[in-house]
Design a protein around this motif. Sequence first.
Motif, PDB file in Angstrom:
ATOM      1  N   PHE A 101       0.837  -1.198   0.000  1.00  0.00           N
ATOM      2  CA  PHE A 101       0.000   0.000   0.000  1.00  0.00           C
ATOM      3  C   PHE A 101       0.875   1.253   0.000  1.00  0.00           C
ATOM      4  CE2 PHE A 101      -2.512   3.432   1.668  1.00  0.00           C
ATOM      5  CZ  PHE A 101      -3.748   3.258   1.062  1.00  0.00           C
ATOM      6  N   ALA A 102       1.928   1.244   0.800  1.00  0.00           N
ATOM      7  CA  ALA A 102       2.799   2.419   0.885  1.00  0.00           C
ATOM      8  C   ALA A 102       3.472   2.711  -0.457  1.00  0.00           C
ATOM      9  CB  ALA A 102       3.850   2.213   1.972  1.00  0.00           C
ATOM     10  N   GLN A 103       3.934   1.671  -1.143  1.00  0.00           N
ATOM     11  CA  GLN A 103       4.585   1.874  -2.439  1.00  0.00           C
ATOM     12  C   GLN A 103       3.625   2.451  -3.464  1.00  0.00           C
ATOM     13  OE1 GLN A 103       6.514  -1.838  -3.607  1.00  0.00           O
ATOM     14  NE2 GLN A 103       7.189  -2.151  -1.512  1.00  0.00           N
ATOM     15  N   LEU A 104       2.378   1.963  -3.447  1.00  0.00           N
ATOM     16  CA  LEU A 104       1.413   2.384  -4.461  1.00  0.00           C
ATOM     17  C   LEU A 104       0.785   3.738  -4.165  1.00  0.00           C
ATOM     18  CD1 LEU A 104      -0.493  -0.973  -5.078  1.00  0.00           C
ATOM     19  CD2 LEU A 104       1.110   0.140  -6.635  1.00  0.00           C
ATOM     20  N   HIS A 105       0.486   4.016  -2.892  1.00  0.00           N
ATOM     21  CA  HIS A 105      -0.375   5.146  -2.591  1.00  0.00           C
ATOM     22  C   HIS A 105       0.215   6.200  -1.644  1.00  0.00           C
ATOM     23  CE1 HIS A 105      -3.542   3.049  -4.712  1.00  0.00           C
ATOM     24  NE2 HIS A 105      -3.350   1.990  -3.946  1.00  0.00           N
ATOM     25  N   SER A 150      -7.560  -2.619  22.380  1.00  0.00           N
ATOM     26  CA  SER A 150      -8.100  -1.592  23.270  1.00  0.00           C
ATOM     27  C   SER A 150      -7.079  -0.515  23.616  1.00  0.00           C
ATOM     28  CB  SER A 150      -8.608  -2.245  24.562  1.00  0.00           C
ATOM     29  OG  SER A 150      -7.547  -2.914  25.231  1.00  0.00           O
ATOM     30  N   ASN A 151      -5.792  -0.761  23.324  1.00  0.00           N
ATOM     31  CA  ASN A 151      -4.756   0.222  23.612  1.00  0.00           C
ATOM     32  C   ASN A 151      -4.550   1.207  22.465  1.00  0.00           C
ATOM     33  OD1 ASN A 151      -3.978  -0.792  26.196  1.00  0.00           O
ATOM     34  ND2 ASN A 151      -2.920  -2.478  25.163  1.00  0.00           N
ATOM     35  N   LEU A 152      -5.337   1.051  21.394  1.00  0.00           N
ATOM     36  CA  LEU A 152      -5.163   1.894  20.219  1.00  0.00           C
ATOM     37  C   LEU A 152      -6.435   2.679  19.918  1.00  0.00           C
ATOM     38  CD1 LEU A 152      -3.366  -0.652  17.853  1.00  0.00           C
ATOM     39  CD2 LEU A 152      -2.299   1.045  19.333  1.00  0.00           C
ATOM     40  N   LYS A 153      -6.240   3.825  19.289  1.00  0.00           N
ATOM     41  CA  LYS A 153      -7.344   4.613  18.760  1.00  0.00           C
ATOM     42  C   LYS A 153      -7.094   4.785  17.270  1.00  0.00           C
ATOM     43  CE  LYS A 153      -8.884   8.104  21.131  1.00  0.00           C
ATOM     44  NZ  LYS A 153      -8.951   9.405  21.866  1.00  0.00           N
ATOM     45  N   GLY A 154      -8.118   5.145  16.526  1.00  0.00           N
ATOM     46  CA  GLY A 154      -7.883   5.261  15.089  1.00  0.00           C
ATOM     47  C   GLY A 154      -8.965   6.003  14.347  1.00  0.00           C
ATOM     48  N   ARG A 155      -8.636   6.326  13.110  1.00  0.00           N
ATOM     49  CA  ARG A 155      -9.583   6.929  12.181  1.00  0.00           C
ATOM     50  C   ARG A 155      -9.568   6.109  10.900  1.00  0.00           C
ATOM     51  NH1 ARG A 155      -8.397  13.246  11.689  1.00  0.00           N
ATOM     52  NH2 ARG A 155     -10.279  13.107  10.395  1.00  0.00           N
ATOM     53  N   LYS A 156     -10.746   5.860  10.362  1.00  0.00           N
ATOM     54  CA  LYS A 156     -10.848   5.057   9.148  1.00  0.00           C
ATOM     55  C   LYS A 156     -10.369   5.864   7.953  1.00  0.00           C
ATOM     56  CE  LYS A 156     -14.208   2.402   6.440  1.00  0.00           C
ATOM     57  NZ  LYS A 156     -15.614   1.969   6.350  1.00  0.00           N
ATOM     58  N   LEU A 157      -9.441   5.272   7.189  1.00  0.00           N
ATOM     59  CA  LEU A 157      -8.937   5.930   5.993  1.00  0.00           C
ATOM     60  C   LEU A 157      -9.800   5.598   4.783  1.00  0.00           C
ATOM     61  CD1 LEU A 157      -6.669   7.592   4.607  1.00  0.00           C
ATOM     62  CD2 LEU A 157      -5.447   5.438   4.251  1.00  0.00           C
ATOM     63  N   ALA A 158     -10.122   4.317   4.610  1.00  0.00           N
ATOM     64  CA  ALA A 158     -10.917   3.902   3.445  1.00  0.00           C
ATOM     65  C   ALA A 158     -11.374   2.466   3.638  1.00  0.00           C
ATOM     66  CB  ALA A 158     -10.090   4.013   2.161  1.00  0.00           C
ATOM     67  N   ASN A 159     -12.318   2.044   2.814  1.00  0.00           N
ATOM     68  CA  ASN A 159     -12.739   0.644   2.812  1.00  0.00           C
ATOM     69  C   ASN A 159     -11.634  -0.226   2.227  1.00  0.00           C
ATOM     70  OD1 ASN A 159     -15.336   1.111   3.889  1.00  0.00           O
ATOM     71  ND2 ASN A 159     -16.118   1.679   1.862  1.00  0.00           N
ATOM     72  N   ASP A 160     -11.645  -1.487   2.581  1.00  0.00           N
ATOM     73  CA  ASP A 160     -10.639  -2.432   2.083  1.00  0.00           C
ATOM     74  C   ASP A 160     -11.345  -3.654   1.507  1.00  0.00           C
ATOM     75  OD1 ASP A 160      -8.255  -3.634   1.482  1.00  0.00           O
ATOM     76  OD2 ASP A 160      -7.893  -4.371   3.514  1.00  0.00           O
ATOM     77  N   ARG A 161     -12.074  -3.439   0.441  1.00  0.00           N
ATOM     78  CA  ARG A 161     -12.816  -4.515  -0.212  1.00  0.00           C
ATOM     79  C   ARG A 161     -11.849  -5.453  -0.926  1.00  0.00           C
ATOM     80  NH1 ARG A 161     -16.739  -3.633  -5.339  1.00  0.00           N
ATOM     81  NH2 ARG A 161     -17.439  -5.778  -5.613  1.00  0.00           N
ATOM     82  N   PHE A 285      -0.120  14.719   9.590  1.00  0.00           N
ATOM     83  CA  PHE A 285       0.105  13.607   8.667  1.00  0.00           C
ATOM     84  C   PHE A 285      -1.175  12.814   8.458  1.00  0.00           C
ATOM     85  CE2 PHE A 285       2.191   9.432   7.502  1.00  0.00           C
ATOM     86  CZ  PHE A 285       2.645   9.879   6.262  1.00  0.00           C
ATOM     87  N   MET A 286      -1.947  12.618   9.536  1.00  0.00           N
ATOM     88  CA  MET A 286      -3.232  11.949   9.387  1.00  0.00           C
ATOM     89  C   MET A 286      -4.156  12.747   8.473  1.00  0.00           C
ATOM     90  SD  MET A 286      -4.076  10.504  13.219  1.00  0.00           S
ATOM     91  CE  MET A 286      -5.710  10.004  12.704  1.00  0.00           C
ATOM     92  N   ASP A 287      -4.242  14.043   8.709  1.00  0.00           N
ATOM     93  CA  ASP A 287      -5.108  14.890   7.885  1.00  0.00           C
ATOM     94  C   ASP A 287      -4.668  14.864   6.425  1.00  0.00           C
ATOM     95  OD1 ASP A 287      -6.577  15.559  10.097  1.00  0.00           O
ATOM     96  OD2 ASP A 287      -5.650  17.517  10.402  1.00  0.00           O
ATOM     97  N   PHE A 288      -3.359  14.826   6.203  1.00  0.00           N
ATOM     98  CA  PHE A 288      -2.823  14.785   4.836  1.00  0.00           C
ATOM     99  C   PHE A 288      -3.249  13.492   4.132  1.00  0.00           C
ATOM    100  CE2 PHE A 288       0.632  13.380   1.997  1.00  0.00           C
ATOM    101  CZ  PHE A 288       0.664  14.448   1.096  1.00  0.00           C
ATOM    102  N   LEU A 289      -3.098  12.359   4.820  1.00  0.00           N
ATOM    103  CA  LEU A 289      -3.464  11.076   4.206  1.00  0.00           C
ATOM    104  C   LEU A 289      -4.971  10.969   3.988  1.00  0.00           C
ATOM    105  CD1 LEU A 289      -1.139   8.609   6.159  1.00  0.00           C
ATOM    106  CD2 LEU A 289      -0.794   9.553   3.868  1.00  0.00           C
ATOM    107  N   LEU A 290      -5.743  11.470   4.931  1.00  0.00           N
ATOM    108  CA  LEU A 290      -7.200  11.427   4.782  1.00  0.00           C
ATOM    109  C   LEU A 290      -7.656  12.287   3.604  1.00  0.00           C
ATOM    110  CD1 LEU A 290      -8.117  11.628   8.557  1.00  0.00           C
ATOM    111  CD2 LEU A 290      -8.752   9.754   7.031  1.00  0.00           C
ATOM    112  N   LYS A 291      -7.012  13.423   3.412  1.00  0.00           N
ATOM    113  CA  LYS A 291      -7.383  14.316   2.318  1.00  0.00           C
ATOM    114  C   LYS A 291      -6.944  13.765   0.970  1.00  0.00           C
ATOM    115  CE  LYS A 291      -6.637  19.025   0.578  1.00  0.00           C
ATOM    116  NZ  LYS A 291      -5.956  20.327   0.843  1.00  0.00           N
ATOM    117  N   ARG A 292      -5.706  13.271   0.902  1.00  0.00           N
ATOM    118  CA  ARG A 292      -5.144  12.854  -0.378  1.00  0.00           C
ATOM    119  C   ARG A 292      -5.578  11.441  -0.786  1.00  0.00           C
ATOM    120  NH1 ARG A 292      -0.763  15.721  -2.369  1.00  0.00           N
ATOM    121  NH2 ARG A 292      -1.029  14.271  -4.117  1.00  0.00           N
ATOM    122  N   ILE A 293      -5.846  10.578   0.167  1.00  0.00           N
ATOM    123  CA  ILE A 293      -6.187   9.188  -0.155  1.00  0.00           C
ATOM    124  C   ILE A 293      -7.624   8.859   0.214  1.00  0.00           C
ATOM    125  CG2 ILE A 293      -5.650   6.770   0.312  1.00  0.00           C
ATOM    126  CD1 ILE A 293      -2.759   7.609   0.829  1.00  0.00           C
ATOM    127  N   GLY A 294      -8.015   9.186   1.444  1.00  0.00           N
ATOM    128  CA  GLY A 294      -9.305   8.748   1.944  1.00  0.00           C
ATOM    129  C   GLY A 294     -10.505   9.508   1.425  1.00  0.00           C
TER     130      GLY A 294
END
Length: 304
Positions: A101-105, A150-161, A285-294
């Motif tokens: 994923f990192a190489q492609l996107h 339970s030790n992690l929090k997160g934001r969804k970037l995109a679906n993974d169909r 960095f999260m906002d950047f990835l969400l804007k550019r990819i998600g």
Amino acid sequence: MDTDSLRLFVLAAEKLNISAAGRSLGLAPAVASARLAKLENEVGADLLHRSTRKVSLSLQGAEFLPFAREILQQSDAGLAALGQGKSNATGTLRFTAPSTFAQLHIAPILPDFQSEHPDVTLDLRLSDVQFDLIEGSFDLALRNSSLDDSNLKGRKLANDRRILCASPAYLRDHGTPQMPDDLARHYLIAFRDQKARPLIGRDGQTSEFDPRKGLGRIILDDGLSQKIVTCAGAGISSNSIWSVYQEIKDGRLIQILPDYEIADKTALWLVYPKTNVLSPKVRVFMDFLLKRIGKSPIWDNLAI
């Protein structure tokens, strides 16, 4: 506890160089060493191992590092709320993501992030092996799974169909499966230790994709290699659409059993250790990835 000493320790742990960490804060090497020694005396533990050749993080230092970062984030956020201190994104961001994923996107858009945030240094660990965020002292990770720690929090970037696919050459030589039961008569490609994946049809019928039940299989631990051997005609594999959408579009891969899809409820998540304060470098960095990819994933434009 002196936050300046904590900041020096965090920099020294990231650079594995006390003198370089001290210079970043305008300190002479002797002063930096003395401050770290005082901090170690205060906490009652050797945080860094020093020798004439190198500096390394001790076990106690590795355990203390996430807390030191948390204290600094809280301090910086408090000062920023009062209109003091630095509220801009600076420092080293440790980020881990699946290599394919990192190489492609992600890699193609990193120059844009660098232009927008020149004071952030990205320390990337790209591998399909999943690292522990806490033990690895990572600030952020991309996970293509369900978020169940339970030790992690997160934001969804995109679906993974995910879909099943094979090359035209393979289907020409071995035929095209019409029903899930036909998979047992084909060569299947899988990740190491991959378990059976549930398949669900458009009308609700259920089955599974189990690489262990095929004629033979190739076992891999890298997503890009799996796609390459599938394109080369080695067999049938399960792939995320974000990985194979271009090959599907170009006709190098063909979706098989189009009335079925993998139903394991995975998604792409940006996850980080639980904290009351999200540091500016992580937030931008999260906002950047969400804007550019998600915001509008490029693979969603492919009608499958």
